[in-house]
Design a protein around this motif. Structure first.
Motif, PDB file in Angstrom:
ATOM      1  N   CYS A  12       0.569  -1.589  -0.190  1.00 60.50           N
ATOM      2  CA  CYS A  12       0.235   0.043   0.070  1.00 60.50           C
ATOM      3  C   CYS A  12       0.826   1.172   0.162  1.00 60.50           C
ATOM      4  CB  CYS A  12      -0.857  -0.262   1.487  1.00 60.50           C
ATOM      5  SG  CYS A  12      -2.339  -1.296   0.967  1.00 60.50           S
ATOM      6  N   ARG A  13       2.061   1.393   1.267  1.00 58.39           N
ATOM      7  CA  ARG A  13       2.890   2.265   1.098  1.00 58.39           C
ATOM      8  C   ARG A  13       3.392   2.834  -0.672  1.00 58.39           C
ATOM      9  NH1 ARG A  13       4.722  -0.199   5.931  1.00 58.39           N
ATOM     10  NH2 ARG A  13       3.137   0.845   7.265  1.00 58.39           N
ATOM     11  N   ARG A  71       0.582   3.308  -3.198  1.00 64.59           N
ATOM     12  CA  ARG A  71      -1.166   4.021  -3.403  1.00 64.59           C
ATOM     13  C   ARG A  71      -0.835   5.733  -3.976  1.00 64.59           C
ATOM     14  NH1 ARG A  71      -0.124   5.356   3.545  1.00 64.59           N
ATOM     15  NH2 ARG A  71       2.072   6.250   3.085  1.00 64.59           N
ATOM     16  N   ASP A  72       0.437   5.844  -4.344  1.00 58.98           N
ATOM     17  CA  ASP A  72       0.731   7.150  -4.652  1.00 58.98           C
ATOM     18  C   ASP A  72       0.810   6.716  -6.578  1.00 58.98           C
ATOM     19  OD1 ASP A  72       0.715   8.601  -2.976  1.00 58.98           O
ATOM     20  OD2 ASP A  72       2.746   8.222  -2.416  1.00 58.98           O
ATOM     21  N   GLN A  73       0.798   5.724  -7.062  1.00 62.19           N
ATOM     22  CA  GLN A  73       0.261   5.219  -8.510  1.00 62.19           C
ATOM     23  C   GLN A  73      -0.840   5.081  -8.794  1.00 62.19           C
ATOM     24  OE1 GLN A  73       3.935   2.652  -8.616  1.00 62.19           O
ATOM     25  NE2 GLN A  73       4.740   3.598  -7.600  1.00 62.19           N
ATOM     26  N   SER A  88      -4.782   3.373  -7.391  1.00 60.47           N
ATOM     27  CA  SER A  88      -6.383   3.646  -6.079  1.00 60.47           C
ATOM     28  C   SER A  88      -5.846   2.288  -6.143  1.00 60.47           C
ATOM     29  CB  SER A  88      -7.822   4.390  -7.461  1.00 60.47           C
ATOM     30  OG  SER A  88      -9.065   4.062  -6.824  1.00 60.47           O
ATOM     31  N   LEU A  89      -6.320   2.035  -4.937  1.00 56.81           N
ATOM     32  CA  LEU A  89      -6.039   0.395  -4.428  1.00 56.81           C
ATOM     33  C   LEU A  89      -7.166   0.574  -3.070  1.00 56.81           C
ATOM     34  CD1 LEU A  89      -3.295  -0.648  -2.794  1.00 56.81           C
ATOM     35  CD2 LEU A  89      -3.313   1.415  -3.402  1.00 56.81           C
ATOM     36  N   ALA A  90      -7.462  -0.626  -2.682  1.00 57.63           N
ATOM     37  CA  ALA A  90      -8.006  -0.905  -1.403  1.00 57.63           C
ATOM     38  C   ALA A  90      -8.042  -2.097  -1.589  1.00 57.63           C
ATOM     39  CB  ALA A  90      -9.448  -0.662  -1.625  1.00 57.63           C
ATOM     40  N   VAL A 137      -1.763   3.836   6.252  1.00 60.30           N
ATOM     41  CA  VAL A 137      -1.484   2.753   4.808  1.00 60.30           C
ATOM     42  C   VAL A 137      -1.988   3.226   3.661  1.00 60.30           C
ATOM     43  CG1 VAL A 137       0.298   1.185   5.612  1.00 60.30           C
ATOM     44  CG2 VAL A 137      -2.398   0.754   4.971  1.00 60.30           C
ATOM     45  N   LEU A 138      -3.264   3.402   4.132  1.00 56.95           N
ATOM     46  CA  LEU A 138      -4.667   4.218   3.712  1.00 56.95           C
ATOM     47  C   LEU A 138      -5.770   4.810   3.951  1.00 56.95           C
ATOM     48  CD1 LEU A 138      -5.514   1.175   0.913  1.00 56.95           C
ATOM     49  CD2 LEU A 138      -4.244   2.483   0.777  1.00 56.95           C
ATOM     50  N   ARG A 189     -10.538   3.190   2.547  1.00 59.78           N
ATOM     51  CA  ARG A 189     -10.507   2.134   1.409  1.00 59.78           C
ATOM     52  C   ARG A 189      -9.630   0.680   2.105  1.00 59.78           C
ATOM     53  NH1 ARG A 189      -8.055   3.652  -3.663  1.00 59.78           N
ATOM     54  NH2 ARG A 189      -9.587   6.394  -3.678  1.00 59.78           N
ATOM     55  N   LEU A 222     -11.512   2.248  -8.811  1.00 60.26           N
ATOM     56  CA  LEU A 222     -10.313   1.522  -8.142  1.00 60.26           C
ATOM     57  C   LEU A 222      -8.974   0.634  -9.406  1.00 60.26           C
ATOM     58  CD1 LEU A 222     -11.340  -0.106  -5.141  1.00 60.26           C
ATOM     59  CD2 LEU A 222     -10.229   1.968  -4.654  1.00 60.26           C
TER      60      LEU A 222
END
Length: 225
Positions: free
Chosen positions: A47-48, A51-53, A55-57, A77-78, A82, A117
């Motif tokens: 996630c870390r 997450r900047d690249q 869209s996740l959950a 982490v989110l 999410r 996502l």
């Protein structure tokens, strides 16, 4: 350290790749493995990194608690919306392989609430070497073991070791302290898995989760195509 096996891309999709509105749904990747192998820490690190690249959950599974989701929330982490927790109330395989309804609902709820996502990570509760995900729930599976469990684990096999789309052997930094032979683990894993990829990771090292994140990116490229 990694075994440079090629892999054709995401596993054959058992569920429809489109959402009801016709848009492509998120790629779903399941993470399974024994208790203490580092599943939640790997999810947090992914996630870390991503997450900047993307869209996740995340959907986590615990039998009677929401401990893994709480860990991810504590470590920020989110955003909280999410992260979804599923309490399986039974053997972890039940909710990821046999009756996937609770996990499938959590996945679909996330897409409705915070979508669109790119990626949803589904973390199983701690299980044994027989753990596998239903193809109706996830598109690809990562199985995580760790060197502290013994360097004979790859040789023992089981569906998680032999058939997962990616095998991760975690906590390599502990090998000198627990008497695990990484070379032996690599040879045994290669013998069990053939062309399926294997990655060795230490989340405390400089490279950390990077090779796993690269594998996930590769799955996303195949999924988008």
């Amino acid at each position: 350290m990694h075994l440079d096996h090629s892999h054709p891309g995401p596993a054959a999709v058992g569920a429809d790749a489109a959402r009801p509105d016709g848009t492509r749904r998120a790629l779903r990747i399941g993470l399974g493995g024994p208790v203490g192998s580092g599943k939640t820490a790997t999810v947090a690190a992914l996630c870390r990194t991503l997450r900047d690249q993307l869209s996740l959950a995340v959907v986590t599974n615990d039998i009677y608690t929401r401990e893994d989701a709480a860990f991810l929330l504590r470590n920020a982490v989110l955003p909280p919306e999410r992260i979804q927790a599923v309490e399986t109330g039974a053997c972890p395989h039940t909710a990821i392989r046999d009756d996937i309804s609770a996990n499938l609902e959590a996945v679909e709820d996330l897409e409705d609430a915070v979508g669109p996502l790119d990626l949803i990570l589904v973390e199983s509760g701690g299980d044994n070497l027989t753990a596998t995900f239903s193809k109706g729930l996830v598109d690809a599976q990562i199985f995580i073991i760790d060197v502290a469990g013994g360097d004979d684990i790859p040789r023992k096999g089981g569906p998680g070791v032999t058939t997962s789309d990616l095998l991760v052997i975690n906590k390599t930094d502990l090998a000198p302290y627990v008497g695990s032979d990484l070379g032996r683990m690599a040879r045994d894993a290669a013998q069990q898995r053939g062309e399926l990829p294997v990655l060795f990771t230490s989340l405390t090292s400089g490279e950390g989760v990077g090779p796993v994140a690269d594998w996930v990116r590769g799955q996303l490229v195949s999924w988008a195509a």
